[in-house]
Each structure stands twice: as structure tokens, then as C-alpha cells.
Write an enzyme that holds these catalytic residues in place. Structure first.
Site, PDB file in Angstrom:
ATOM      1  N   VAL A 155      43.625  47.390  85.604  1.00 45.00           N
ATOM      2  CA  VAL A 155      44.636  48.235  84.977  1.00 45.00           C
ATOM      3  C   VAL A 155      43.966  49.297  84.121  1.00 45.00           C
ATOM      4  O   VAL A 155      42.848  49.112  83.635  1.00 45.00           O
ATOM      5  CB  VAL A 155      45.616  47.367  84.133  1.00 45.00           C
ATOM      6  CG1 VAL A 155      44.905  46.656  83.004  1.00 45.00           C
ATOM      7  CG2 VAL A 155      46.794  48.187  83.603  1.00 45.00           C
ATOM      8  N   CYS A 156      44.641  50.434  83.983  1.00 39.76           N
ATOM      9  CA  CYS A 156      44.244  51.506  83.075  1.00 39.76           C
ATOM     10  C   CYS A 156      42.932  52.166  83.530  1.00 39.76           C
ATOM     11  O   CYS A 156      42.863  52.727  84.608  1.00 39.76           O
ATOM     12  CB  CYS A 156      44.175  50.984  81.647  1.00 39.76           C
ATOM     13  SG  CYS A 156      44.206  52.271  80.371  1.00 39.76           S
TER      14      CYS A 156
END
Length: 462
Positions: free
Chosen positions: A146-147
Site C-alpha cells: 500500500v501507498c
């Protein structure tokens, strides 16, 4: 079922409290129906690795761990260094279960990487982790990031070749150099890899991981009680009564008490968002030591003990929930549970779960806030279990976790996700925590900053 079968994985107790949706309102539950799956009891828990490092984004790490453990997954939190105490972003301190090197030979069903720019660089540079993840992928197992992690870790490791992926908006060009195609979806699934965008998309990311790992039925079962937000294109809003201009020191001083059994998602989200806004947040342990073990066994370290923190004055005191206490109250209403499960919950920390409500120091601080017309707030079960019994909701509109709302003396506004009444702010549950924190930012700093933060964490469309 022998009691010993319930003790091997205390953070994955295979008891499901299933909300029955009210067809007239998707955010409200008519009643709680406890269910116990013998299949879940007997099956081996899915093994998940969540590596963390100095500079990890705490919301992404903790939400992922918390939500996956709700599904019954056996989650190992591993430090990329030899130091188990990890200094995450925004001053959040997380204690890992083990160093990565100690689990390098373990076979996992899923490896999920949180973001945070410094954190992902530390993960990327951990050769033991790189070897573990590459072998994991070669074995055809599920992996996720994620991210910043898709662009900074999976991409350079060659694990996005031929895949469609997403990441933090500012890193999309970097991601394009490694992925076959990029996506602006909040969560992107391509084969055995799942990617997502930012802290504000992590709850959806974690629910998707459950669906991929266990199945849609389990994902829906876990998602229901979270009270998740359904439309991230909308600007965040809250219901306000008796509006007053919140004034404070610059920066405002905010107390967030934590204790054994605190809901880690709610605590970390509140701390993270408020520190992004440059508030001076003091995280205080209501226990006799700084380290606490939260409801899903995430280990957090406070800044100071409550007795020390109580010597200071605050512009706002915010209570995250005590999740184990919800379990106990709900179970008291359903005595049809087998005694072995009932007593396992008692052993799981009922005494510790009452710490907030029984802390004379904390209750005294809250009463002083109310009497002085200074700000205080609570989320999830805390409005019903801490504020209401101590008269801190008298004459106030409030909301709480859906099955706790019948404990409020005034239930007229309980269906709102965030309610502000003068100097009081309340909210519903883990899935409303970002909105709750953003509403606090708006009251203390103004709507402009709140909207900027909503977009920065991709809670709202950037």
C-alpha cells in the site's frame, strides 16, 4: 470444545459477532447475532506477515494488522531491523513480534507491506525480507503493498512486472517504470498481487486481502461491524448542534489515553491525523507501564503514564474504545454461549478492559474539561461506556458504536457518523475514525486544513 483449543492464538479467537443489517439503514444493525464456526475452530489460521520499519506509516500498518486479525488470520508483525521497537511516522511507537530474520524460514499465506516513505526504503534495503518475499512470490502466494510500497519496494524487486498496480498518487510516475499498467483505483487486484493508494484506502485494502485470502463471506463478515465509509468522492461532513468556535493554544494540546485492550485502529488513526495537523498530541498509558497490548494484540508504546500526563492541561481529551468491554457486554446479553468461550473472554482481559471507565484520574480530567467548557470526545463504545455513566453526555447529542447506542440517554442523533455538540465530539467506530479525526482538525484548525488532510491520505479523492 476443550478450552485449550482457544488459547493458542489469543488474538485470533474464532468467535464471530455478526451484525444483522437493518434493511432501512445500511449503517445500523437491528441486533447482534453471535455465531461460532466449528470449521473456523478446527482449521489452521492463515499465516500473514506484516513487516514494519522505522518510518513506517502507522495507520497503514495497524489497520492492516487489526483487520486481518479480525478475520482469524495469524498475523506476525516483523521488524526489518534487530530492534523490535519501531519508530513509525508521526511519533507512533509500535513493538514488533519478532525481527524479520527470525521468520525468514517461515511459510506465509500472505505478505502485506505498509508504506511510509522512509519506512519503505528501510523495507526495500532489508536483504532478508527481499529474499523472503521473492521466494514467497515464486511459490505463487498472495502478496500486497500500500501507498509508497508498490513503487519503492515491489517495483525495484521486480515483483510488478506484467502487473496492473496502484500506489500513492505522487509516486504514480515512478510506479509506471515497473508495472505493466497503472491504476487510480483505491484498491487494485491483479492475480496474486493486491496494491492500494494510501492510509485512507487501507481499510478497503485489508478487507480485499481477506476476500482474496479467505473468501468474500468472511470479508463481508469482518467489514460489517467496522462501519466503513461508502463514498469517498464526497467531502467529509459531520452533524453539529449548539455550534461554538473552538479556540485553543497554538498548537493545541490533545490527550489520547490508551490502555490494554484499546482499539488500536482508532487510537492510531486519531494520533496520526492530529499530528499531521501539527497538534501536540500526548499519548498516555492508563496502565502502570508505557507499553500496552491493544485489542488485536498490536503492541504500542505511550509517551508517558497518565499520572504524569494529568499534571498538564489540554485543549481536548479524546477516548478511543475499549473493545474487549464491548465483547463482554454483548456476551452478557447472550448467555447461550458455551462456558468455555465465555471464560476464555474473561481470561482475555476483562479487568483491563474496564480501565478507562474505572480510572479516577481520567474521569476527573474529563469532568474538568466539561465543567470548564473545554473540549472532549470519544469514539465507538466509549461514549456509551465511559462518558454516559459519568454524566458526561448530560444534555448532549451524541453517537456511538451501533449496538451500544441503546445505552445513551439521548438516542436522537445516533445514526450520524460524527456528532459535535458544543464542546463534545463523538463518533461510531473504526470505520469512522478518519472522519472523526478530520472533524476535530476542522474545529481546531479550520475546514481548509481538514480537506487538505482528507486528500493527502486519500480518504477523499485527491
Amino acid at each position: 470444545m476443550a478450552l485449550r483449543h482457544l488459547r493458542f492464538f489469543p488474538h485470533t479467537l474464532p468467535l464471530t459477532l455478526t451484525p444483522t443489517p437493518n434493511p432501512n439503514n445500511s449503517n445500523r444493525f437491528s441486533f447482534f447475532t453471535p455465531s461460532l464456526s466449528s470449521t473456523t475452530l478446527m482449521a489452521t489460521a492463515h499465516k500473514v506477515l506484516v513487516p514494519i520499519a522505522d518510518g513506517t506509516e502507522p495507520m497503514e500498518a495497524v489497520i492492516t494488522i487489526d483487520v486481518l486479525r479480525r478475520s482469524g488470520a495469524d498475523v506476525t508483525v516483523a521488524s526489518a531491523s534487530d530492534n523490535l521497537a519501531v519508530q513509525a511516522l508521526h511519533g507512533v511507537k509500535i513493538i514488533a513480534d519478532a525481527p524479520v530474520r527470525d521468520v525468514a524460514a517461515t511459510s506465509f499465506d500472505l505478505v502485506a507491506l505498509p508504506g511510509g516513505l522512509q519506512g519503505v526504503e528501510n523495507l526495500r534495503d532489508c536483504k532478508v525480507l527481499e529474499g523472503l518475499v521473492k521466494k514467497h512470490v515464486e511459490d505463487g502466494r498472495l502478496y500486497a503493498a500500500v501507498c509508497a510500497a508498490p513503487a519503492v519496494v515491489l517495483g525495484p524487486w521486480g515483483l510488478l512486472n506484467g502487473k496492473k498496480a496502484t500506489c500513492y498518487p505522487a509516486l504514480m510516475e515512478k510506479l509506471a517504470a515497473y508495472a505493466a499498467a497503472t491504476s487510480e483505483s483505491r484498491v487494485q487486484v491483479d492475480g496474486r498481487v493486491v496494491t492500494s493508494r494510501a492510509p485512507g484506502t487501507t481499510m478497503e485494502f485489508a478487507i480485499t486481502l481477506i476476500e482474496q485470502l479467505i473468501g468474500k463471506e468472511k470479508a463481508d463478515e469482518v467489514a460489517g461491524p467496522l462501519v466503513m465509509h461508502s463514498n469517498h468522492d464526497d467531502e467529509h461532513t459531520f452533524k453539529e448542534f449548539n455550534p461554538v468556535q473552538w479556540t485553543s493554544d497554538n498548537p493545541p494540546k490533545i490527550l489520547v489515553p490508551i490502555a490494554n485492550g484499546s482499539e488500536e485502529m482508532e487510537a492510531v488513526i486519531i494520533i496520526d491525523i492530529l499530528r499531521r495537523a501539527k497538534a501536540k498530541v500526548v499519548v498516555a498509558s492508563v496502565e502502570d507501564k508505557l507499553e500496552i497490548v491493544a485489542s488485536r494484540k498490536v503492541k504500542l508504546e505511550a509517551d508517558m503514564l497518565l499520572d504524569e500526563a494529568a499534571k498538564l492541561s489540554y485543549d481536548l481529551i479524546v477516548l478511543p474504545v475499549r473493545w474487549l468491554l464491548i465483547f463482554f457486554i454483548v456476551m452478557n446479553q447472550y448467555i447461550v454461549f458455551s462456558l468455555c468461550i465465555y471464560f476464555n473472554f474473561l481470561q482475555g482481559g476483562l479487568g483491563g478492559a474496564q480501565t478507562f471507565a474505572n480510572s479516577e484520574t481520567l474521569v476527573s480530567l474529563l469532568k474538568k474539561q466539561r465543567e470548564s467548557n473545554i473540549y472532549y470526545g470519544a469514539i465507538c463504545a466509549s461514549p456509551a461506556l465511559v462518558l454516559e455513566p459519568h454524566g458526561l453526555l448530560k444534555g448532549k447529542k451524541a453517537t456511538a458504536f451501533p449496538v451500544m447506542c441503546n445505552k445513551l440517554s439521548d438516542q436522537s442523533e445516533v445514526e450520524n457518523r460524527v456528532v459535535v455538540d458544543g464542546n463534545l465530539i463523538t463518533s461510531r467506530g473504526p470505520g469512522t475514525s478518519i472522519e472523526f479525526a478530520l472533524a476535530i482538525v476542522e474545529k481546531l484548525f479550520g475546514r481548509k486544513l481538514a480537506l487538505e488532510l482528507a486528500k493527502a491520505v486519500v480518504f477523499a479523492r485527491p
